[in-house]
Design a protein around this motif. Structure first.
Motif, PDB file in Angstrom:
ATOM      1  N   PRO A   1     -76.132  60.577  28.862  1.00 18.12           N
ATOM      2  CA  PRO A   1     -75.994  61.216  27.555  1.00 18.12           C
ATOM      3  C   PRO A   1     -74.976  62.356  27.554  1.00 18.12           C
ATOM      4  O   PRO A   1     -74.829  63.079  28.544  1.00 18.12           O
ATOM      5  CB  PRO A   1     -77.406  61.735  27.272  1.00 18.12           C
ATOM      6  N   GLN A   2     -74.296  62.494  26.422  1.00 16.15           N
ATOM      7  CA  GLN A   2     -73.376  63.603  26.226  1.00 16.15           C
ATOM      8  C   GLN A   2     -74.130  64.802  25.657  1.00 16.15           C
ATOM      9  O   GLN A   2     -75.295  64.701  25.248  1.00 16.15           O
ATOM     10  CB  GLN A   2     -72.256  63.172  25.273  1.00 16.15           C
TER      11      GLN A   2
ATOM     12  N   TYR B   1     -70.962  56.116  18.634  1.00 11.86           N
ATOM     13  CA  TYR B   1     -69.955  55.787  19.647  1.00 11.86           C
ATOM     14  C   TYR B   1     -69.646  56.985  20.535  1.00 11.86           C
ATOM     15  O   TYR B   1     -69.206  56.828  21.670  1.00 11.86           O
ATOM     16  CB  TYR B   1     -68.668  55.306  18.981  1.00 11.86           C
TER      17      TYR B   1
ATOM     18  N   CYS C   1     -64.926  58.051  28.258  1.00 10.87           N
ATOM     19  CA  CYS C   1     -65.786  58.787  29.187  1.00 10.87           C
ATOM     20  C   CYS C   1     -66.254  57.947  30.374  1.00 10.87           C
ATOM     21  O   CYS C   1     -66.797  58.495  31.335  1.00 10.87           O
ATOM     22  CB  CYS C   1     -67.001  59.345  28.454  1.00 10.87           C
ATOM     23  N   TYR C   2     -66.051  56.637  30.330  1.00 13.26           N
ATOM     24  CA  TYR C   2     -66.556  55.776  31.401  1.00 13.26           C
ATOM     25  C   TYR C   2     -65.404  55.319  32.282  1.00 13.26           C
ATOM     26  O   TYR C   2     -64.577  54.511  31.868  1.00 13.26           O
ATOM     27  CB  TYR C   2     -67.356  54.614  30.805  1.00 13.26           C
TER      28      TYR C   2
ATOM     29  N   HIS D   1     -75.107  54.503  31.497  1.00  9.23           N
ATOM     30  CA  HIS D   1     -75.061  55.489  30.424  1.00  9.23           C
ATOM     31  C   HIS D   1     -75.621  56.822  30.886  1.00  9.23           C
ATOM     32  O   HIS D   1     -76.650  56.896  31.554  1.00  9.23           O
ATOM     33  CB  HIS D   1     -75.874  55.002  29.222  1.00  9.23           C
TER      34      HIS D   1
ATOM     35  N   ASP E   1     -71.567  58.952  22.045  1.00  6.27           N
ATOM     36  CA  ASP E   1     -72.438  59.067  23.209  1.00  6.27           C
ATOM     37  C   ASP E   1     -72.130  58.016  24.271  1.00  6.27           C
ATOM     38  O   ASP E   1     -72.677  58.079  25.381  1.00  6.27           O
ATOM     39  CB  ASP E   1     -73.906  58.940  22.777  1.00  6.27           C
ATOM     40  N   SER E   2     -71.277  57.047  23.923  1.00  4.21           N
ATOM     41  CA  SER E   2     -70.877  56.035  24.906  1.00  4.21           C
ATOM     42  C   SER E   2     -69.387  55.746  24.763  1.00  4.21           C
ATOM     43  O   SER E   2     -68.948  54.601  24.844  1.00  4.21           O
ATOM     44  CB  SER E   2     -71.687  54.749  24.712  1.00  4.21           C
ATOM     45  N   ASP E   3     -68.630  56.807  24.532  1.00  2.00           N
ATOM     46  CA  ASP E   3     -67.207  56.669  24.232  1.00  2.00           C
ATOM     47  C   ASP E   3     -66.446  56.031  25.383  1.00  2.00           C
ATOM     48  O   ASP E   3     -66.633  56.380  26.547  1.00  2.00           O
ATOM     49  CB  ASP E   3     -66.604  58.046  23.921  1.00  2.00           C
TER      50      ASP E   3
ATOM     51  N   SER F   1     -63.840  53.680  20.814  1.00  3.98           N
ATOM     52  CA  SER F   1     -63.811  55.124  21.062  1.00  3.98           C
ATOM     53  C   SER F   1     -63.819  55.910  19.758  1.00  3.98           C
ATOM     54  O   SER F   1     -62.914  55.760  18.920  1.00  3.98           O
ATOM     55  CB  SER F   1     -62.560  55.487  21.865  1.00  3.98           C
TER      56      SER F   1
END
Length: 237
Positions: free
Chosen positions: A142-143, A93, A100-101, A140, A95-97, A175
């Motif tokens: 990446p973090q 999660y 963050c979007y 997406h 990496d797509s929290d 999250s």
């Protein structure tokens, strides 16, 4: 044909202790999980909550009124048997929290997201040692792998019972950061739940309430609060 339902067969439920683990006995007979493992938990406080659920049952057993029992069963029968896989699922999660979007417009929503979500990203940087970066839009991106590695190690450090509860904090909020924030009581679970629903709350303000969506959100909120209650009982060691 009416559905068969299990009936109460015991007089009293009590907590037992053996080698630092706590079980539940019904008239002296130990409770087992659906997979026939002993229902034993790490803390007396959680065992007492489970025993209270069994004691509260009427003539017919209603599993819907036994959330602590269900969580303990899940931790023992499911999470403990595939702990690394569950931890990997939750760590992903990061990496797509949700936090963050961000929306690109309107300005009021953009500002609200920054006001409510940025402090949690700052907290994660300081308290968890992982800086996640926000980005606009839904594509997406990446973090930082090192930040994700730090978060992953923290998730894998949780035991099976903690992980069972943490699973709901993360999956229901969308999250990983809010899951950690709820677990570490950065804010009240009620406030963190509302923060996770910022976009939905915004939509309802603009277009009106959707009764079906609100009912589903209420059920998810109840599950989120229960997950935090489980962690609180686990921390009373």
């Amino acid at each position: 044909m009416s559905e068969w339902k299990a009936k109460r067969f015991w007089t009293a439920a009590e907590v037992t202790e053996s080698e630092g683990r706590f079980g539940i006995a019904l008239d002296g007979r130990g409770v087992k999980t659906p997979a026939k493992r002993g229902l034993e938990v790490p803390t007396r406080a959680l065992a007492q909550a489970i025993a209270a659920e069994w004691d509260a049952q009427d003539d017919v057993i209603d599993p819907r009124g036994m959330p602590f029992t269900r969580t303990a069963n899940a931790a023992i029968d499911k999470v403990a048997t595939q702990k690394a896989e569950v931890a990997d699922l939750l760590a992903a999660y990061g990496d797509s929290d949700l936090l963050c979007y961000r929306a690109q417009a309107p300005e009021e929503l953009v500002a609200r997201q920054a006001e409510q979500w940025d402090p949690f990203l700052d907290w994660a940087d300081k308290a968890l040692g992982a800086r996640l970066q926000p980005r606009q839009g839904v594509m997406h991106a990446p973090q930082d792998p090192e930040a994700l590695s730090v978060l992953g190690r923290r998730v894998h450090a949780l035991d099976a019972f903690e992980l069972a509860a943490f699973h709901d904090l993360v999956s229901l909020s969308g999250s990983l950061i809010l899951g950690f924030a709820a677990a570490q009581e950065v804010q009240s679970p009620e406030a963190i739940w509302d923060i996770s629903r910022l976009d939905e709350i915004w939509q309802s303000e603009q277009w009106g309430r959707d009764d079906e969506a609100e009912a589903m959100a209420a059920r998810k909120r109840e599950a989120f609060m229960h997950a935090k209650d489980v962690l609180t009982l686990l921390n009373s060691r």
